[in-house]
Motif scaffolding. Structure first.
Motif, PDB file in Angstrom:
ATOM      1  N   MET A   7      38.565  32.602  40.472  1.00 43.60           N
ATOM      2  CA  MET A   7      37.192  33.097  40.357  1.00 43.60           C
ATOM      3  C   MET A   7      37.063  34.581  40.718  1.00 43.60           C
ATOM      4  O   MET A   7      36.051  35.204  40.455  1.00 43.60           O
ATOM      5  N   PHE A   8      38.109  35.175  41.314  1.00 42.12           N
ATOM      6  CA  PHE A   8      38.095  36.596  41.666  1.00 42.12           C
ATOM      7  C   PHE A   8      39.087  37.340  40.782  1.00 42.12           C
ATOM      8  O   PHE A   8      40.255  36.971  40.724  1.00 42.12           O
ATOM      9  N   PRO A   9      38.657  38.404  40.123  1.00 40.95           N
ATOM     10  CA  PRO A   9      39.569  39.116  39.216  1.00 40.95           C
ATOM     11  C   PRO A   9      40.693  39.826  39.958  1.00 40.95           C
ATOM     12  O   PRO A   9      40.544  40.222  41.109  1.00 40.95           O
ATOM     13  N   LYS A  10      41.786  39.967  39.262  1.00 33.93           N
ATOM     14  CA  LYS A  10      42.945  40.688  39.799  1.00 33.93           C
ATOM     15  C   LYS A  10      42.732  42.171  39.512  1.00 33.93           C
ATOM     16  O   LYS A  10      42.649  42.570  38.360  1.00 33.93           O
ATOM     17  N   ILE A  11      42.618  42.953  40.580  1.00 37.03           N
ATOM     18  CA  ILE A  11      42.338  44.373  40.398  1.00 37.03           C
ATOM     19  C   ILE A  11      43.511  45.267  40.813  1.00 37.03           C
ATOM     20  O   ILE A  11      43.460  46.473  40.602  1.00 37.03           O
ATOM     21  N   GLY A  12      44.567  44.695  41.349  1.00 38.62           N
ATOM     22  CA  GLY A  12      45.744  45.476  41.707  1.00 38.62           C
ATOM     23  C   GLY A  12      46.395  46.053  40.463  1.00 38.62           C
ATOM     24  O   GLY A  12      46.634  45.337  39.502  1.00 38.62           O
ATOM     25  N   GLY A  13      46.659  47.354  40.472  1.00 43.46           N
ATOM     26  CA  GLY A  13      47.294  48.014  39.337  1.00 43.46           C
ATOM     27  C   GLY A  13      46.349  48.433  38.240  1.00 43.46           C
ATOM     28  O   GLY A  13      46.778  49.041  37.256  1.00 43.46           O
ATOM     29  N   PHE A  16      44.010  50.542  45.001  1.00 44.33           N
ATOM     30  CA  PHE A  16      44.311  49.460  44.058  1.00 44.33           C
ATOM     31  C   PHE A  16      45.078  49.950  42.838  1.00 44.33           C
ATOM     32  O   PHE A  16      45.846  49.205  42.244  1.00 44.33           O
ATOM     33  N   THR A  17      44.911  51.207  42.459  1.00 46.79           N
ATOM     34  CA  THR A  17      45.613  51.744  41.310  1.00 46.79           C
ATOM     35  C   THR A  17      47.117  51.807  41.527  1.00 46.79           C
ATOM     36  O   THR A  17      47.889  51.550  40.601  1.00 46.79           O
ATOM     37  N   ILE A  18      47.546  52.130  42.738  1.00 37.76           N
ATOM     38  CA  ILE A  18      48.984  52.279  42.972  1.00 37.76           C
ATOM     39  C   ILE A  18      49.695  50.949  43.192  1.00 37.76           C
ATOM     40  O   ILE A  18      50.914  50.910  43.239  1.00 37.76           O
ATOM     41  N   LEU A  19      48.956  49.876  43.289  1.00 37.07           N
ATOM     42  CA  LEU A  19      49.571  48.562  43.482  1.00 37.07           C
ATOM     43  C   LEU A  19      50.128  48.032  42.169  1.00 37.07           C
ATOM     44  O   LEU A  19      49.711  48.433  41.089  1.00 37.07           O
ATOM     45  N   ALA A  20      51.039  47.104  42.268  1.00 34.81           N
ATOM     46  CA  ALA A  20      51.656  46.519  41.073  1.00 34.81           C
ATOM     47  C   ALA A  20      50.679  45.607  40.347  1.00 34.81           C
ATOM     48  O   ALA A  20      49.885  44.905  40.979  1.00 34.81           O
ATOM     49  N   ARG A  21      50.767  45.631  39.039  1.00 38.40           N
ATOM     50  CA  ARG A  21      49.951  44.725  38.241  1.00 38.40           C
ATOM     51  C   ARG A  21      50.527  43.317  38.328  1.00 38.40           C
ATOM     52  O   ARG A  21      51.737  43.131  38.440  1.00 38.40           O
TER      53      ARG A  21
END
Length: 103
Positions: A50-56, A96-101
Protein backbone atom coordinates in the motif's frame (compact mmCIF):
# COMPACT_ATOMS: atom_id res chain seq x y z
CA UNK A 1 44.72 35.29 -17.50
CA UNK A 2 40.94 35.68 -17.43
CA UNK A 3 40.53 32.04 -18.42
CA UNK A 4 42.59 30.90 -15.43
CA UNK A 5 40.58 33.10 -13.10
CA UNK A 6 37.29 31.79 -14.48
CA UNK A 7 38.54 28.21 -14.19
CA UNK A 8 39.71 28.75 -10.61
CA UNK A 9 36.44 30.36 -9.53
CA UNK A 10 34.43 27.65 -11.29
CA UNK A 11 36.45 24.97 -9.54
CA UNK A 12 35.86 26.51 -6.11
CA UNK A 13 32.13 26.84 -6.80
CA UNK A 14 32.00 23.23 -7.98
CA UNK A 15 33.76 21.97 -4.85
CA UNK A 16 31.55 23.99 -2.53
CA UNK A 17 28.37 22.87 -4.28
CA UNK A 18 29.44 19.25 -3.76
CA UNK A 19 29.76 19.89 -0.05
CA UNK A 20 26.33 21.52 0.05
CA UNK A 21 24.79 18.54 -1.72
CA UNK A 22 26.52 16.17 0.72
CA UNK A 23 25.09 18.17 3.61
CA UNK A 24 21.65 18.05 2.01
CA UNK A 25 21.89 14.27 1.62
CA UNK A 26 22.79 13.82 5.28
CA UNK A 27 20.03 16.19 6.42
CA UNK A 28 17.62 14.42 4.10
CA UNK A 29 18.61 11.01 5.42
CA UNK A 30 17.97 12.11 8.99
CA UNK A 31 14.58 13.66 8.13
CA UNK A 32 13.61 10.60 6.06
CA UNK A 33 14.43 8.29 8.95
CA UNK A 34 12.30 10.43 11.28
CA UNK A 35 9.30 10.95 9.00
CA UNK A 36 9.25 8.73 5.91
CA UNK A 37 10.68 5.41 7.08
CA UNK A 38 7.60 4.34 9.03
CA UNK A 39 5.63 3.92 5.79
CA UNK A 40 8.17 3.85 2.94
CA UNK A 41 10.94 1.97 4.74
CA UNK A 42 14.42 3.17 5.67
CA UNK A 43 15.68 2.53 2.14
CA UNK A 44 12.53 3.88 0.49
CA UNK A 45 11.38 0.41 -0.55
CA UNK A 46 8.50 -0.51 1.70
CA UNK A 47 7.58 -4.19 1.85
CA UNK A 48 3.92 -3.17 2.27
CA UNK A 49 2.18 -2.92 -1.11
CA UNK A 50 0.00 0.00 0.00
CA UNK A 51 3.06 2.31 0.23
CA UNK A 52 4.94 3.15 -2.98
CA UNK A 53 8.60 2.37 -3.38
CA UNK A 54 10.40 5.69 -3.62
CA UNK A 55 14.03 4.59 -3.22
CA UNK A 56 15.99 5.41 -6.37
CA UNK A 57 13.28 7.60 -7.85
CA UNK A 58 14.54 10.79 -9.54
CA UNK A 59 14.78 13.81 -7.25
CA UNK A 60 12.58 15.82 -9.58
CA UNK A 61 9.83 13.17 -9.43
CA UNK A 62 9.80 13.10 -5.63
CA UNK A 63 9.86 16.90 -5.43
CA UNK A 64 6.95 17.17 -7.87
CA UNK A 65 4.96 14.51 -6.04
CA UNK A 66 5.41 16.33 -2.72
CA UNK A 67 4.40 19.64 -4.29
CA UNK A 68 1.35 18.01 -5.88
CA UNK A 69 0.28 16.49 -2.56
CA UNK A 70 0.69 19.85 -0.85
CA UNK A 71 -1.31 21.65 -3.57
CA UNK A 72 -4.05 19.01 -3.59
CA UNK A 73 -3.33 17.88 -7.16
CA UNK A 74 -2.61 14.41 -5.81
CA UNK A 75 -5.17 13.28 -3.28
CA UNK A 76 -4.10 11.56 -0.11
CA UNK A 77 -4.91 13.08 3.28
CA UNK A 78 -1.88 11.57 5.02
CA UNK A 79 0.61 12.59 2.32
CA UNK A 80 -0.93 16.06 2.03
CA UNK A 81 -0.09 16.70 5.67
CA UNK A 82 3.34 15.14 5.36
CA UNK A 83 4.16 17.12 2.22
CA UNK A 84 3.10 20.39 3.84
CA UNK A 85 5.56 19.76 6.66
CA UNK A 86 8.36 18.52 4.38
CA UNK A 87 8.30 21.10 1.60
CA UNK A 88 10.92 23.37 3.14
CA UNK A 89 13.06 20.27 3.59
CA UNK A 90 13.51 19.17 -0.01
CA UNK A 91 16.80 17.52 1.05
CA UNK A 92 14.86 14.29 1.57
CA UNK A 93 14.59 14.04 -2.20
CA UNK A 94 18.39 13.78 -2.44
CA UNK A 95 18.36 10.98 0.12
CA UNK A 96 15.86 8.81 -1.72
CA UNK A 97 17.38 9.55 -5.12
CA UNK A 98 20.76 8.06 -4.24
CA UNK A 99 19.24 4.83 -2.94
CA UNK A 100 19.00 1.72 -5.08
CA UNK A 101 15.86 1.09 -7.05
CA UNK A 102 13.89 -1.98 -6.00
CA UNK A 103 13.63 -3.27 -9.58
Amino acid sequence: MKNYLVAAVSGVVFLLSGQVIAADVEAGKKKAEEVCASCHGVDGNSPAPMFPKIGGQPRTYITKALKDYKAGVRKDPVMAGMAAALMPKISITWHFTILARPY
